[in-house]
Write a protein that holds these residues in place. Structure first.
Motif, PDB file in Angstrom:
ATOM      1  N   LYS A   1     -90.913 -31.040 -97.940  1.00 31.06           N
ATOM      2  CA  LYS A   1     -89.659 -31.271 -97.207  1.00 31.06           C
ATOM      3  C   LYS A   1     -88.466 -30.658 -97.940  1.00 31.06           C
ATOM      4  O   LYS A   1     -87.613 -30.025 -97.339  1.00 31.06           O
TER       5      LYS A   1
ATOM      6  N   SER B   1     -94.923 -29.362 -88.301  1.00 32.49           N
ATOM      7  CA  SER B   1     -93.572 -29.555 -88.824  1.00 32.49           C
ATOM      8  C   SER B   1     -93.545 -30.649 -89.883  1.00 32.49           C
ATOM      9  O   SER B   1     -94.305 -31.614 -89.819  1.00 32.49           O
TER      10      SER B   1
ATOM     11  N   THR C   1     -90.915 -32.436 -90.150  1.00 31.49           N
ATOM     12  CA  THR C   1     -89.937 -33.407 -89.658  1.00 31.49           C
ATOM     13  C   THR C   1     -90.550 -34.432 -88.699  1.00 31.49           C
ATOM     14  O   THR C   1     -89.955 -35.459 -88.429  1.00 31.49           O
TER      15      THR C   1
ATOM     16  N   GLU D   1     -84.910 -24.915 -87.934  1.00 35.58           N
ATOM     17  CA  GLU D   1     -85.901 -25.314 -86.934  1.00 35.58           C
ATOM     18  C   GLU D   1     -85.347 -25.252 -85.508  1.00 35.58           C
ATOM     19  O   GLU D   1     -86.082 -24.991 -84.576  1.00 35.58           O
TER      20      GLU D   1
END
Ligand SMILES: Cc1cc2nc3c(=O)[nH]c(=O)nc-3n(C[C@H](O)[C@H](O)[C@H](O)COP(=O)(O)OP(=O)(O)OC[C@H]3O[C@@H](n4cnc5c(N)ncnc54)[C@H](O)[C@@H]3O)c2cc1C
Ligand SMILES: *[C@@H]1O[C@H](CO)[C@@H](O)[C@H](O)[C@H]1NC(C)=O
Ligand SMILES: *[C@@H]1O[C@H](CO)[C@@H](O)[C@H](O)[C@H]1NC(C)=O
Ligand SMILES: *[C@@H]1O[C@H](CO)[C@@H](O)[C@H](O)[C@H]1NC(C)=O
Ligand SMILES: *[C@@H]1O[C@H](CO)[C@@H](O)[C@H](O)[C@H]1NC(C)=O
Ligand SMILES: *[C@@H]1O[C@H](CO)[C@@H](O)[C@H](O)[C@H]1NC(C)=O
Ligand SMILES: *[C@@H]1O[C@H](CO)[C@@H](O)[C@H](O)[C@H]1NC(C)=O
Length: 572
Positions: A81, A112, A114, A418
């Motif tokens: 991250k 991803s 996230t 993103e």
């Protein structure tokens, strides 16, 4: 008895033929074996292959996999991250591209960091397996294995490729990142050649420019290379031609290569230079990465690093009209700036110019003198509301200049966020990066037209990057010296336009036979053969057919790629 067994043999043969024609229909013979196909190697075959390469085979996962079950790893996930957009971290990940959006076929398949742990992580465009090579021998074996089982093969170094060419689904990846050796020579004579040697450095396929510059600088030497420490020295950069702030002083990076070692499509490691395998040598200097073989090392010419006169240039204004006038004034000066020995980069965004130029041809006073039109801009145009600032300093070495300036390259690029992913080559969307080589003639004939194209293209959040990396020594090499587009020799500026969502490239200024730098080009160009290689394409295609007749090294919009289906999996 005899007759019966002959008949039996006949039926067995017939049955075998029929069986084969069902199991492997004719059309499939022209296709790569993918994981879903019967011809994909069984686990035991993979395992036997793994044993031959000392256990260097890994199952490849997207770099975000550590944030999802069943691969979840809390510590690794927090690192991922934190480092997600760091090109240095990305270049150390076997399954990562520098631009994360190339890893996924589309948003839903992207893995991803996230989304939450339970959300499935898709494999996207990340290859199935990778050979984490530490020796050329492993690379040879991987090439032979891919050939034998008709696998889709891809070579990856840093994953910096702007057009996504080093991330391919269902493929076997050869990852050359760990081949890091760097050795210097005071008297390098290419193997099989005669004559006086050069000072040179030989670097393994995984060495990155920051590492090469540092090692060279410790010996008082410089090498023509890229403007970012994480770009690979031996991969896509050099094989695509390679430009540098040192190019106007010494040539394109590929002009200065003395030798390669290469694992060919036959799995054999060969020495490639002006005296042996000279066709391949020509092709590997501008013909493009991932196309002609796996480069295992490159030998570059080195030279003493002279003091660098550096000009930091900024120009800003609140008046768009005045700024456009300034762009016109500056554009008209480019041929003269080039003749005075300047090289480097200028970023044009909003009503701002920011850049750093380098001068190795002239002393400080001559260099300053040649920028007088900028330092005296207020005198030339008293009512202009453009503030121009020029700081001239002398730095001891190219490495010092590089250290000072490479951060300019980390301006927002498509896909660095993103919410604004880079274009997907498979979804047909319009591209965000587009570029052209602008000939010197365009500036001499009509600087107003060039300036108008720049100012018109620059919508509110578009960035134009003006690379003053041609002219000078680049223009003095014969156009056919290397495979890079012959148009490089009469180019003055390489211009990259970065559009936030969409924009209108105004490239008439590139002339009737436009050229573009294949490493920083629009991924969706139609006339890519002409743009990337011009008149050199036919010779490159002949070399490709000679060294890789089966097309083992495929990449999109690469030499010979139009003989394959759009996904690169079937010969058409
Ligand atoms: C931050 C940044 C700065 C840049 N600055 C410059 C610059 O100053 N000047 C410039 O000219 N370009 C620059 N570029 C563009 C750069 O040249 C390309 O991105 C180039 O493709 C990077 O090569 P790589 O080997 O590092 O990347 P990769 O993505 O690993 O490889 C690129 C291509 O080369 C192939 N390849 C890689 N290794 C090998 C090998 N050993 N043998 C055969 N094929 C191989 C891959 O299959 C792929 O097709 C920059 C790019 C970035 C992201
Ligand atoms: C390859 O072999 C090594 C060493 O035995 C092992 O750690 C690795 O998991 C194997 N790779 C695959 C894909 O099985
Ligand atoms: C994403 O790709 C998959 C597989 O190619 C496809 O089935 C799916 O429809 C795509 N999704 C979107 C949103 O485009
Ligand atoms: C632009 O306007 C701002 C605010 O009025 C001012 O502070 C700044 O100095 C101006 N910049 C230029 C280049 O004139
Ligand atoms: C700078 O150097 C170049 C190349 O050596 C030379 O042709 C040019 O005249 C010099 N310019 C100035 C302003 O001294
Ligand atoms: C350049 O930067 C690196 C890393 O920060 C540092 O180690 C090196 O000493 C610097 N070299 C010069 C010449 O500035
Ligand atoms: C990404 O872009 C969006 C929209 O342009 C912006 O709001 C956001 O702050 C950006 N995020 C990062 C991490 O840069």
């Amino acid at each position: 008895m005899q007759a019966l067994s002959m008949l039996h043999v006949f039926f067995v043969l017939l049955a075998t033929c029929l069986l084969h024609s069902f199991a492997a229909p004719h059309s499939k013979k022209n296709c790569r074996c993918l994981p879903a196909d019967e011809c994909w190697p069984s686990p035991s075959i993979w395992s036997a292959f793994n044993a031959t390469i000392n256990g260097a085979l890994i199952k490849l996962l997207p770099p975000g996999a550590v944030c999802h079950d069943p691969y979840y790893d809390q510590e690794a996930c927090s690192v991922a991250k934190a480092q997600w957009y760091n090109p240095s971290w990305r270049s150390d990940q076997p399954g990562a591209m520098v631009d994360p959006s190339w890893e996924g076929t589309n948003r839903t398949e992207t893995c991803s960091v996230t989304t939450d742990r339970a959300t499935p992580c898709g494999q996207g465009n990340v290859p199935t397996y990778a050979v984490v090579a530490t020796t050329s021998q492993q690379i040879s074996l991987a090439v032979r294995f891919a050939d034998k089982y008709r696998l889709r093969l891809v070579v990856k170094n840093t994953g910096h490729e702007f057009r996504g060419k080093s991330s391919v689904p269902d493929a076997l990846s050869i990852w050359v990142h760990h081949l890091k050796a760097i050795t210097f020579s005071d008297n390098f004579v290419p193997a099989g050649c005669r004559g006086n040697g050069n000072t040179a450095v030989t670097v393994g396929a995984g060495a990155q420019w920051g590492e090469v510059y540092k090692a060279a600088d410790q010996r008082g030497l410089a090498v023509v290379g890229g403007q970012n420490p994480t770009v690979g020295a031996s991969g896509g950069y050099i094989q695509g031609g390679g430009h540098s702030a040192l190019s106007p002083y010494k040539g394109l990076a590929a002009d200065l290569v003395l030798q390669y070692t290469v694992v060919t499509a036959k799995g054999k490691e060969v020495t490639v230079n002006a005296c042996q395998n000279s066709d391949l040598f020509w092709a590997l200097r501008g013909g493009g990465g991932g196309t002609f073989g796996v480069v295992t090392s490159t030998t570059f010419t080195t030279f003493p690093t002279p003091p660098q006169i550096v000009a930091g240039i900024t120009a800003t204004s609140n008046s768009s009209t005045d700024f456009e006038t300034f762009v016109g004034d500056l554009t008209a000066e480019f041929p003269r700036l080039s003749d005075a020995g300047w090289a480097g980069y200028l970023y044009y965004a909003g009503n701002n110019f920011l850049g750093a130029f380098l001068n190795l041809a002239n002393g400080t006073s001559a260099a300053s003198e040649s920028l007088a039109f900028l330092t005296n801009y207020k005198r030339t145009r008293p009512s202009s509301e453009v503030n121009v600032d020029v700081q001239i300093l002398t730095l001891p070495s190219f490495y010092a200049y590089f250290n000072l300036t490479f951060n300019m390259q980390t301006l927002p690029m498509p896909g660095s966020n993103e919410s604004s992913p880079a274009p997907d080559p498979n979804d047909g969307s319009s591209s965000l990066v587009t570029s052209r080589l602008i000939p010197r003639d365009a500036f001499l004939q009509s600087p107003e037209k060039v300036a108008k194209a720049f100012t018109s293209m620059k919508a509110p959040s578009t960035i134009l990057i003006l690379h003053l990396v041609a002219g000078g020594a680049v223009a003095r090499y014969p156009p056919d010296h290397i495979a890079a587009h012959p148009g490089w020799r009469n180019t003055l500026l390489h211009v990259v336009a970065v559009f936030p969502t969409s924009g209108t490239p105004l490239w008439e200024i590139a002339g009737p036979k436009p050229a573009a730098y294949l490493n920083e080009a629009d991924a969706t160009e139609d006339i890519w053969k002409q743009l990337f290689w011009g008149d050199h394409y036919d010779r490159l295609k002949k070399i490709k057919d000679k060294v890789d007749s089966k097309g083992l090294f495929f990449c999109t919009r690469c030499v010979g790629s139009d003989e394959w289906s759009e996904d690169g999996n079937c010969r058409i």
